[in-house]
Design a protein around this motif. Sequence first.
Motif, PDB file in Angstrom:
ATOM      1  N   SER A   1      -4.293  -1.940   0.687  1.00  0.00           N
ATOM      2  CA  SER A   1      -5.230  -1.385   1.675  1.00  0.00           C
ATOM      3  C   SER A   1      -6.319  -2.382   2.034  1.00  0.00           C
ATOM      4  O   SER A   1      -6.816  -2.391   3.169  1.00  0.00           O
ATOM      5  N   LEU A   2      -6.723  -3.207   1.082  1.00  0.00           N
ATOM      6  CA  LEU A   2      -7.718  -4.243   1.364  1.00  0.00           C
ATOM      7  C   LEU A   2      -7.081  -5.464   2.031  1.00  0.00           C
ATOM      8  O   LEU A   2      -7.679  -6.098   2.908  1.00  0.00           O
TER       9      LEU A   2
ATOM     10  N   LEU B   1      11.740  -1.200   2.178  1.00  0.00           N
ATOM     11  CA  LEU B   1      10.352  -0.815   2.408  1.00  0.00           C
ATOM     12  C   LEU B   1       9.664  -1.800   3.348  1.00  0.00           C
ATOM     13  O   LEU B   1       8.964  -1.395   4.289  1.00  0.00           O
ATOM     14  N   LEU B   2       9.872  -3.098   3.124  1.00  0.00           N
ATOM     15  CA  LEU B   2       9.265  -4.109   3.990  1.00  0.00           C
ATOM     16  C   LEU B   2       9.829  -4.019   5.409  1.00  0.00           C
ATOM     17  O   LEU B   2       9.082  -4.092   6.394  1.00  0.00           O
ATOM     18  N   ALA B   3      11.141  -3.838   5.517  1.00  0.00           N
ATOM     19  CA  ALA B   3      11.760  -3.701   6.839  1.00  0.00           C
ATOM     20  C   ALA B   3      11.240  -2.460   7.556  1.00  0.00           C
ATOM     21  O   ALA B   3      11.037  -2.471   8.781  1.00  0.00           O
ATOM     22  N   THR B   4      10.996  -1.400   6.804  1.00  0.00           N
ATOM     23  CA  THR B   4      10.469  -0.176   7.396  1.00  0.00           C
ATOM     24  C   THR B   4       9.073  -0.385   7.964  1.00  0.00           C
ATOM     25  O   THR B   4       8.735   0.127   9.039  1.00  0.00           O
TER      26      THR B   4
ATOM     27  N   ALA C   1       1.723  13.936   1.982  1.00  0.00           N
ATOM     28  CA  ALA C   1       0.632  13.653   1.051  1.00  0.00           C
ATOM     29  C   ALA C   1       0.524  12.157   0.776  1.00  0.00           C
ATOM     30  O   ALA C   1      -0.579  11.599   0.712  1.00  0.00           O
ATOM     31  N   ALA C   2       1.671  11.484   0.632  1.00  0.00           N
ATOM     32  CA  ALA C   2       1.663  10.035   0.398  1.00  0.00           C
ATOM     33  C   ALA C   2       1.069   9.293   1.588  1.00  0.00           C
ATOM     34  O   ALA C   2       0.293   8.342   1.424  1.00  0.00           O
TER      35      ALA C   2
ATOM     36  N   ALA D   1       0.825  -1.206   0.000  1.00  0.00           N
ATOM     37  CA  ALA D   1       0.000   0.000   0.000  1.00  0.00           C
ATOM     38  C   ALA D   1       0.859   1.257   0.000  1.00  0.00           C
ATOM     39  O   ALA D   1       0.536   2.237  -0.676  1.00  0.00           O
ATOM     40  N   GLN D   2       1.977   1.230   0.757  1.00  0.00           N
ATOM     41  CA  GLN D   2       2.848   2.405   0.784  1.00  0.00           C
ATOM     42  C   GLN D   2       3.485   2.659  -0.576  1.00  0.00           C
ATOM     43  O   GLN D   2       3.585   3.801  -1.015  1.00  0.00           O
TER      44      GLN D   2
END
Length: 325
Positions: free
Chosen positions: A225-226, A85-88, A125-126, A71-72
Amino acid sequence: MSIARNEGAGWQRTSLRSTMMLLPVAAVALVVTSKWTMINSSAGRLGNADTGWLAVACLAAFLTWVASATAQQGAVVERLPPGVLLATQFAASAANHVLPAGVGGNAVNLRFLMRRGLTPTRALAALAVRACAAVAGRITLLLTVLALFPGALHLHRLTGGAPRLPVHPLLICLVAALVLAAALVLTRCVRRLRDRVRDVFGSVVRDLRVLHHNRARVAALWGGSLAFPAMHTAVVVAVVRAVHAPVPVSGAVVAYLFASTAAGWMPTPAGLGSLDAALALALISAGASGVTATSAVLGYRLVTTWLPLVPGVLVLALLVRRGEL
């Protein structure tokens, strides 16, 4: 003199925020004290849970971070490094267990996006785009399952033979104070952030126009998101099966989505307290006893909060040390 006034105002704001965080915890502490015998029995039942279903719950918990990362990425035009990204997202979940209402996780993600070259306004915004999609996704799932399984929850169980929450004057006062504190904080936030919100809203509109023409980003945003609440729901279903609670899958699904949506209005760290109470009540209304419902909630917290907490903090420290955050 002005400095003293500013310090006094800052102290009042901090005190008000702290009160908002402590009120739900205090309310749940009151309930826990009155039901300690049942909670103790529930913990023993969790110790005899089916390890196979607990393993399924752990897998679903891992997939919540994958969904969050997806989603990010969908909320940002630029391509983000998948591994970092996954680690974050894993580190952000640990930060969410310390600060209320997603503040810790949003701070981690904001820092991560700014390190990737986004301006503060675009990073905010993101996060706003992702948050709006998350709310829409959760409500969509809730309405869908309510339409498919309208009789999954039986609220009369809460006032019948099932264990009830104590109707205590202190509990009523705590709830009333929480509502008042929330109204005051929202009023102040709206006044202070009005101009900032305008800038972020303009950036959101511009980014949405760009994202709308990128099918991969749109799919990632809405798919993630789902999938995020769906995977949390899968954790609850697996834990309910692990503790042998007499709740059908439809009841467990509706119970979690209903409880998590309601708990979203309570500004406690990771929904601690508010989600626990709401989920226990929802599971009782779906057919579980007080003991099995509490066991399921304890199992859900074990898998999604307590087991990943220390590794999540270590990953957060590692990302900061490597300059990723």
